[in-house]
Design a protein around this motif. Structure first.
Motif, PDB file in Angstrom:
ATOM      1  N   GLY A 124       0.809  -1.207   0.000  1.00 24.32           N
ATOM      2  CA  GLY A 124       0.000   0.000   0.000  1.00 24.32           C
ATOM      3  C   GLY A 124       0.845   1.261   0.000  1.00 24.32           C
ATOM      4  N   LEU A 125       1.852   1.315   0.887  1.00 28.20           N
ATOM      5  CA  LEU A 125       2.687   2.512   0.973  1.00 28.20           C
ATOM      6  C   LEU A 125       3.500   2.717  -0.302  1.00 28.20           C
ATOM      7  CD1 LEU A 125       3.938   2.237   4.665  1.00 28.20           C
ATOM      8  CD2 LEU A 125       2.108   3.682   3.748  1.00 28.20           C
ATOM      9  N   LYS A 126       3.934   1.641  -0.890  1.00 27.32           N
ATOM     10  CA  LYS A 126       4.695   1.743  -2.134  1.00 27.32           C
ATOM     11  C   LYS A 126       3.837   2.375  -3.229  1.00 27.32           C
ATOM     12  CE  LYS A 126       7.473  -1.072  -5.314  1.00 27.32           C
ATOM     13  NZ  LYS A 126       8.742  -0.311  -5.120  1.00 27.32           N
ATOM     14  N   ALA A 127       2.529   2.075  -3.175  1.00 25.44           N
ATOM     15  CA  ALA A 127       1.605   2.630  -4.161  1.00 25.44           C
ATOM     16  C   ALA A 127       1.039   3.976  -3.731  1.00 25.44           C
ATOM     17  CB  ALA A 127       0.474   1.639  -4.410  1.00 25.44           C
ATOM     18  N   GLY A 128       1.462   4.483  -2.572  1.00 27.02           N
ATOM     19  CA  GLY A 128       0.974   5.753  -2.077  1.00 27.02           C
ATOM     20  C   GLY A 128      -0.438   5.703  -1.543  1.00 27.02           C
TER      21      GLY A 128
END
Length: 579
Positions: free
Chosen positions: A399-403
């Motif tokens: 999720g964080l990698k995809a913002g």
């Protein structure tokens, strides 16, 4: 319908003075200059939270770009105890798979050298005790077969996992209580830490330190059972919609040095010292696990008693039932000539599959015991905690990698994992006991044999605090402490290393004037002697309740029976070492 006991006093009718949304949910973050900014906040330094931290940091180590986006503190673990593991307590026999997956380069022999594991289970025995003198051995039900599993210390495992997390770059905030969930724009955006240095009446003492907002892109609720902020999140976002209510058991445990080694894992189911009449609603059992300290060479055992908190007799006490259990010749022979070196108590989630809430909401996930991931048919939960923490880390990383702050992929991952598969198979194995042992036991056996398919359906659960209580005679069987084999509650609390300040604010919420039946329930239930009834109180009718909250070992049982445990000041509570 389930049948209740014959008491007329129901703990749920005397709710604690607490307003969850008002007190435990903060509606915005403080200004940038007044808060701490981190990447991922993990609330709870138990096996689930630390597994999440270790797995997430390994993923980030291979992705410097995402790591950099999370700022100077990519991962922080917020733990209210003095050290990770300080409040952790379990049996525990652990299925090794998830821990091997988390630390693939660490052999099981190295587990023992590190001091958190004590040996592979090669023999086991399960007994029913008809009375205080005899025993009947029965074949282990399939979920309770332990051959090849590992006897561990959960507190020691957490200390090891803490060291690994710090080595990998985690920031550890120990002695820090997370007291409020920060919610903004329909999402969790962090937590607030509790104040330190307040007096009994909330006044600021000379060493006062205010709490701080901790802003996070992702928050992991890994508080264990019972989760303070987890409860706030569940209520705030309706995560329990369509679920069964939460229920609990209470486990009381001792660690003994013994003069001769025990060569097998032992469990007892139902039977003595419990009363099997449905009127008493007493369901539980015991364990005795061999422990061999590889570094000192000492032989030890972990011995404990687990009691369903649905009990109806107000004088039912898990601590005293454990003391009574130790007087059985089978147990006395194991402990004879030994020395008690540890004691502790902790609530255990008991709702099973149907009670697990929705596991994610924007900005946050729930892992391990906080989510109710406990298989009571197998008496296992540590491997679920580790696995769920790893799955949470993977979903958060993606999720964080995809913002994004949408971590709902974690829910499907849990359902498809060993956690979801095993808990689904045992989805209906606890509820029949609410009919009592004699009527419910055969149904439980059918549920286990058919993996929940027969009698089938979804079986309802009633809340522990909806069980009417009466003052019965269970207490008449408890032995007088001799300080050699059997011990009272206060001497037991002493050896936990409990460090709650005498002038700290009260962290326990209960009504202070209740019917005698309710007061007796709290008094006997609490393993730490927190609740007292004045000697001159009337034998019936309403009585005052004295709350000796500095004795509290934060087991959480009061939350099941009409009260509410809230976090004390960070650093307070027990400091378990070998449990």
């Amino acid at each position: 319908m389930f049948e209740y006991g014959d008491g007329k006093f129901v703990p749920a009718e005397f709710p604690p003075p607490v307003d969850v949304p008002e007190e435990f949910v903060k509606r915005s973050l403080d200004g940038e200059d007044e808060r701490i900014e981190i990447g991922v906040a993990i609330v709870g330094g138990g096996t689930a939270g630390l597994a999440c931290a270790n797995r997430l940091l390994r993923l980030l180590a291979d992705d410097p770009e995402t790591m950099e986006k999370l700022g100077e503190v990519p991962v922080a673990v917020i733990e209210k105890a003095k050290t990770c593991g300080g409040h952790n307590l379990s049996g525990a026999v652990m299925r090794p798979g998830p821990l091997q997956e988390l630390f693939p380069d660490l052999s099981r022999e190295q587990w023992r050298q590190q001091g958190f594991a004590f040996g592979e289970v090669k023999k086991e025995a399960i007994y029913v005790l008809p009375n205080g003198k005899t025993k009947v051995r029965i074949p282990p039900p399939p979920p309770q077969r332990n051959h090849g599993n590992e006897v561990i210390s959960v507190s020691a495992l957490c200390r090891y996992m803490q060291a690994q997390a710090e080595e990998n770059g985690a920031y550890l905030l120990t002695e820090t209580a997370a007291t409020q969930l920060v919610v903004s724009g329909g999402a969790v955006v962090g937590v607030r830490s509790g104040d330190k240095g307040r007096g009994k009446d909330g006044e600021e003492l000379g060493n006062f330190e205010p709490g701080t907002d901790i802003a996070a892109r992702a928050t992991v609720l890994a508080e264990g059972c019972w989760g303070h902020l987890t409860d706030a999140a569940v209520r705030e976002f309706g995560l329990d919609e369509g679920r069964e209510p939460l229920t609990w058991e209470l486990g009381v445990k001792e660690v003994w040095k013994v003069p001769k080694p025990l060569d097998r894992v032992i469990h007892t189911l139902a039977g003595w010292p419990l009363k099997i009449s449905a009127r008493y609603h007493q369901i539980g059992g015991s364990w005795i696990y061999p422990m061999k300290d590889e570094r000192s060479g000492e032989d030890m055992v972990s011995i404990g008693f687990v009691l369903d908190l649905d009990n109806a007799d107000a004088t039912t006490s898990a601590h005293d039932l454990l003391q009574q259990f130790k007087t059985h010749p089978m147990v006395r022979d194991i402990l004879e000539g030994g020395e008690r070196v540890g004691w502790g108590a902790k609530a255990i989630p008991a709702s099973g599959y149907w009670g697990i809430p929705k596991l994610s909401t924007p900005g946050a996930v729930i892992v391990g015991d906080a989510a109710g991931m406990m298989n009571l048919a197998a008496l296992k939960g540590v491997h679920y905690a580790v696995k769920s923490g790893m799955l949470a880390a993977e979903a958060i990383y993606a999720g964080l990698k995809a913002g994004s702050n949408d971590f709902s992929a974690y829910e499907a991952a849990v359902e498809d994992s060993i956690v979801g598969r095993e808990l689904y198979e045992q989805r209906n194995t606890r509820q029949p006991f609410q009919k009592g042992l004699l009527r419910g036991g055969p149904l439980v056996n059918l549920m286990i044999a058919t993996k929940g398919r027969f009698p089938g359906g979804r079986w309802k659960i009633h809340r522990n605090d909806s069980q009417p209580v009466f003052i019965g005679d269970t207490k008449d069987g408890y032995p007088q402490p001799d300080d050699k084999l059997t011990f009272d509650k206060l001497s037991s609390v002493f050896i936990t290393g409990n460090a709650t300040r005498d002038d700290a604010p009260n962290h326990i919420r209960v009504q202070k004037r209740v019917p005698r039946e309710i007061a007796e329930t709290w008094r006997w239930m609490c393993p730490a002697g927190v609740y007292e009834i004045p000697e001159d109180a009337p034998e019936s009718g309403d009585v005052d309740v004295t709350v000796n909250y500095t004795n509290c070992v934060q087991c959480g049982a009061i939350t099941a029976k009409g009260g509410r445990l809230t976090p004390p000041e960070g650093g307070d509570g027990p400091l378990y070492q070998n449990t």
